[in-house]
Each structure stands twice: as C-alpha cells, then as structure tokens.
Design a protein around this motif. Structure first.
Motif, PDB file in Angstrom:
ATOM      1  N   ILE A   1       2.626   2.229  -4.434  1.00 51.02           N
ATOM      2  CA  ILE A   1       2.426   3.247  -5.466  1.00 51.02           C
ATOM      3  C   ILE A   1       3.212   4.479  -5.044  1.00 51.02           C
ATOM      4  O   ILE A   1       2.882   5.111  -4.040  1.00 51.02           O
ATOM      5  N   PHE A   2       4.236   4.827  -5.816  1.00 52.52           N
ATOM      6  CA  PHE A   2       5.107   5.931  -5.451  1.00 52.52           C
ATOM      7  C   PHE A   2       5.306   6.869  -6.640  1.00 52.52           C
ATOM      8  O   PHE A   2       5.852   6.466  -7.670  1.00 52.52           O
TER       9      PHE A   2
ATOM     10  N   PRO B   1       4.326   6.087   3.745  1.00 58.27           N
ATOM     11  CA  PRO B   1       4.863   5.967   5.103  1.00 58.27           C
ATOM     12  C   PRO B   1       3.748   5.940   6.147  1.00 58.27           C
ATOM     13  O   PRO B   1       2.821   6.748   6.098  1.00 58.27           O
ATOM     14  N   VAL B   2       3.843   5.002   7.056  1.00 49.55           N
ATOM     15  CA  VAL B   2       2.879   4.874   8.156  1.00 49.55           C
ATOM     16  C   VAL B   2       3.655   4.617   9.446  1.00 49.55           C
ATOM     17  O   VAL B   2       4.852   4.328   9.425  1.00 49.55           O
ATOM     18  N   ILE B   3       2.962   4.726  10.555  1.00 43.40           N
ATOM     19  CA  ILE B   3       3.535   4.332  11.830  1.00 43.40           C
ATOM     20  C   ILE B   3       3.484   2.808  11.893  1.00 43.40           C
ATOM     21  O   ILE B   3       2.445   2.198  11.618  1.00 43.40           O
ATOM     22  N   LYS B   4       4.588   2.203  12.220  1.00 43.45           N
ATOM     23  CA  LYS B   4       4.718   0.744  12.179  1.00 43.45           C
ATOM     24  C   LYS B   4       3.589   0.049  12.937  1.00 43.45           C
ATOM     25  O   LYS B   4       3.184   0.480  14.015  1.00 43.45           O
ATOM     26  N   ASN B   5       3.090  -1.030  12.326  1.00 42.27           N
ATOM     27  CA  ASN B   5       2.003  -1.858  12.879  1.00 42.27           C
ATOM     28  C   ASN B   5       0.665  -1.129  12.952  1.00 42.27           C
ATOM     29  O   ASN B   5      -0.240  -1.550  13.665  1.00 42.27           O
ATOM     30  N   THR B   6       0.551  -0.023  12.212  1.00 37.49           N
ATOM     31  CA  THR B   6      -0.719   0.703  12.107  1.00 37.49           C
ATOM     32  C   THR B   6      -0.905   1.132  10.663  1.00 37.49           C
ATOM     33  O   THR B   6      -0.025   0.939   9.822  1.00 37.49           O
ATOM     34  N   ASN B   7      -2.052   1.745  10.392  1.00 37.50           N
ATOM     35  CA  ASN B   7      -2.270   2.384   9.091  1.00 37.50           C
ATOM     36  C   ASN B   7      -2.334   3.903   9.247  1.00 37.50           C
ATOM     37  O   ASN B   7      -2.919   4.595   8.413  1.00 37.50           O
ATOM     38  N   ILE B   8      -1.723   4.401  10.299  1.00 32.86           N
ATOM     39  CA  ILE B   8      -1.768   5.834  10.594  1.00 32.86           C
ATOM     40  C   ILE B   8      -0.649   6.556   9.848  1.00 32.86           C
ATOM     41  O   ILE B   8       0.528   6.194   9.973  1.00 32.86           O
ATOM     42  N   PHE B   9      -1.019   7.584   9.085  1.00 35.44           N
ATOM     43  CA  PHE B   9      -0.024   8.388   8.376  1.00 35.44           C
ATOM     44  C   PHE B   9       0.678   9.331   9.354  1.00 35.44           C
ATOM     45  O   PHE B   9       0.015   9.966  10.187  1.00 35.44           O
ATOM     46  N   PRO B  10       1.991   9.474   9.264  1.00 36.61           N
ATOM     47  CA  PRO B  10       2.697  10.444  10.112  1.00 36.61           C
ATOM     48  C   PRO B  10       2.128  11.851   9.986  1.00 36.61           C
ATOM     49  O   PRO B  10       2.086  12.603  10.967  1.00 36.61           O
TER      50      PRO B  10
ATOM     51  N   VAL C   1       7.922   2.282   5.470  1.00 33.65           N
ATOM     52  CA  VAL C   1       7.336   2.208   4.126  1.00 33.65           C
ATOM     53  C   VAL C   1       7.157   0.729   3.829  1.00 33.65           C
ATOM     54  O   VAL C   1       8.126  -0.006   3.630  1.00 33.65           O
ATOM     55  N   ASP C   2       5.912   0.299   3.849  1.00 32.10           N
ATOM     56  CA  ASP C   2       5.573  -1.118   3.686  1.00 32.10           C
ATOM     57  C   ASP C   2       4.520  -1.214   2.581  1.00 32.10           C
ATOM     58  O   ASP C   2       3.397  -0.736   2.748  1.00 32.10           O
ATOM     59  N   PRO C   3       4.859  -1.821   1.435  1.00 36.57           N
ATOM     60  CA  PRO C   3       3.907  -1.868   0.314  1.00 36.57           C
ATOM     61  C   PRO C   3       2.603  -2.578   0.625  1.00 36.57           C
ATOM     62  O   PRO C   3       1.621  -2.421  -0.104  1.00 36.57           O
ATOM     63  N   SER C   4       2.560  -3.338   1.718  1.00 37.88           N
ATOM     64  CA  SER C   4       1.324  -4.028   2.091  1.00 37.88           C
ATOM     65  C   SER C   4       0.412  -3.157   2.952  1.00 37.88           C
ATOM     66  O   SER C   4      -0.686  -3.575   3.311  1.00 37.88           O
ATOM     67  N   HIS C   5       0.864  -1.942   3.301  1.00 35.37           N
ATOM     68  CA  HIS C   5       0.054  -1.018   4.092  1.00 35.37           C
ATOM     69  C   HIS C   5      -0.078   0.318   3.359  1.00 35.37           C
ATOM     70  O   HIS C   5       0.923   0.926   2.971  1.00 35.37           O
ATOM     71  N   GLN C   6      -1.314   0.777   3.176  1.00 33.10           N
ATOM     72  CA  GLN C   6      -1.597   2.103   2.609  1.00 33.10           C
ATOM     73  C   GLN C   6      -0.841   2.353   1.299  1.00 33.10           C
ATOM     74  O   GLN C   6      -0.275   3.422   1.081  1.00 33.10           O
TER      75      GLN C   6
END
Length: 228
Positions: free
Chosen positions: A16-17, A181-190, A172-177
């Motif tokens: 969702i963008f 944008p998240v930190i890779k392999n996490t659901n943590i927002f920068p 930016v991975d549509p399958s996460h959050q």
C-alpha cells in the motif's frame, strides 16, 4: 509467464503506497508524482487500458508494489518528453507479449531498455524492438541503477526494492508491513530506529535493544536522513 490478477484494491501482500510514499521511496518530486498519478496513470492508463491502477484509503490515493515499480519507469519516460500515447501503446504491446498487467516491472523489459540518441528502445529479441521517441535523451544511469535495486521472483516480476541499494539493510517488500520500508528480515521501521537516534540513544544500545547489527542501525539512519 503466469497472468497475474490485477491489483486494484487493498490486499495483503501487494503493498500500500500513497503519493508521499511513492515520492519518498523512489526519491521523486512530490508535486510531479501527484500530477502524473492523477492526470495520466489513473485517467489515461485506466481508461484506455480498461483497468484501474489505484484505490482510495481515507481520501488518499494508493497503489500496489508493482504499480510503484512501473510508475518509476513511466515517470522517467515522461521526464524526457515521451508522449503518453506512445507509452500507453508500448505498455499495452509489452503486456500482451509478456502476458502480464505490469510489463514495466518485468526484469527482461527493464534490463533491455536502452537509448539510441533520443529514441528509447525496448528490445524484445534481436529482430524485434519497440521504439519510443523523446524530446530529450534519457539518462540510462537512472534506469540501470533502479534495476540493480530490485529483486525479481521466478516469473521475473519485481518483488522487492532496496531504496539505498542491495548492500544496505533497508528494503521495500510488499509481504512485510504492507510494503513500507523496513530493516531487512525484520518488521522494524527505519523511522523507529531514527527516532531513538534523534533522542540521543547510542547506536550500540539501539542495536542491542532491537537485536540488530550496528550496520542495520546505520542503514536505517541513513535512509531516514535521505527521505527527511
């Protein structure tokens, strides 16, 4: 190639963008993004191709991940003066050839996009080209750099985007959050990391608190400073 169901509504896994998201993630001018999305992508593409490329969330326009990727190519083509009709025709032709609604998000198309003077060429094979006429020469560094920041799935359709490049941890991975944008392999927002950094927490403390590396902390801070 598989024919993908069109992504014109809110659905998990497609991202969702909003307009600000598109501007920030792709590092494009907000006013131009807003104008192009409204005047061309929705009205011209949607009406002439018979498909809807965005939806509304609380009066905000939103698009899927694949439309986000395609929009970057569309934006660059418009920037160098390619007429919208030519882009529409090329998009339609490529869509049929590759059996996908999102031809500008296919690796073969992005990677085989080149310039011959002021002519932009999509190479289908050695004897089959699609040409677009522009008023200015396209700086292919923008397109090549963009392509290098993408991952593709088994169908050669873009499925991840690394705003700072693949050597960095932000993705930016549509399958996460929902694709934010998240930190890779996490659901943590920068932004979460950046907020702690601005609050004077040490990078070591942040890394230990979230069980991530110092590099991931630094990458998150770098990303947030760029999009600020």
């Amino acid at each position: 190639m598989e024919n993908f169901e069109f992504e014109n509504h809110l659905e998990l896994g497609t991202g969702i963008f909003t307009v600000p998201d598109i501007s920030n993630i792709l590092n494009l001018n907000y006013k131009k993004v807003h104008s192009l999305l409204n005047e061309y992508w929705d009205k011209r593409f949607a009406s002439e191709l018979g498909k809807k490329y965005s939806w509304s969330i609380h009066n905000n326009k939103a698009v899927s991940f694949h439309t986000l990727v395609e929009f970057y190519i569309f934006f660059q083509l418009k920037e160098v003066g390619v007429p919208t009709d030519q882009i529409l025709n090329a998009h339609s032709d490529l869509s049929k050839r590759f059996n996908t609604t999102f031809p500008f998000a296919i690796s073969e198309i992005i990677n085989k996009m080149n310039c011959v003077g002021k002519r932009i060429v999509f190479e289908i094979n050695e004897n089959d080209l699609i040409n677009l006429d522009s008023t200015k020469q396209l700086n292919m560094k923008f397109i090549k750099s963009f392509a290098h920041k993408l991952d593709f799935d088994n169908d050669n359709l873009a499925n991840k985007f690394y705003p700072l490049g693949k050597a960095k941890s932000v993705v930016v991975d549509p399958s996460h959050q929902f694709g934010q944008p998240v930190i890779k392999n996490t659901n943590i927002f920068p932004q979460t990391i950046f907020n702690l950094h601005k609050a004077k927490e040490t990078k070591k403390f942040i890394a230990e608190s979230y069980e991530i590396s110092l590099k991931q902390v630094n990458d998150a801070i770098e990303y947030c400073k760029i999009v600020a």
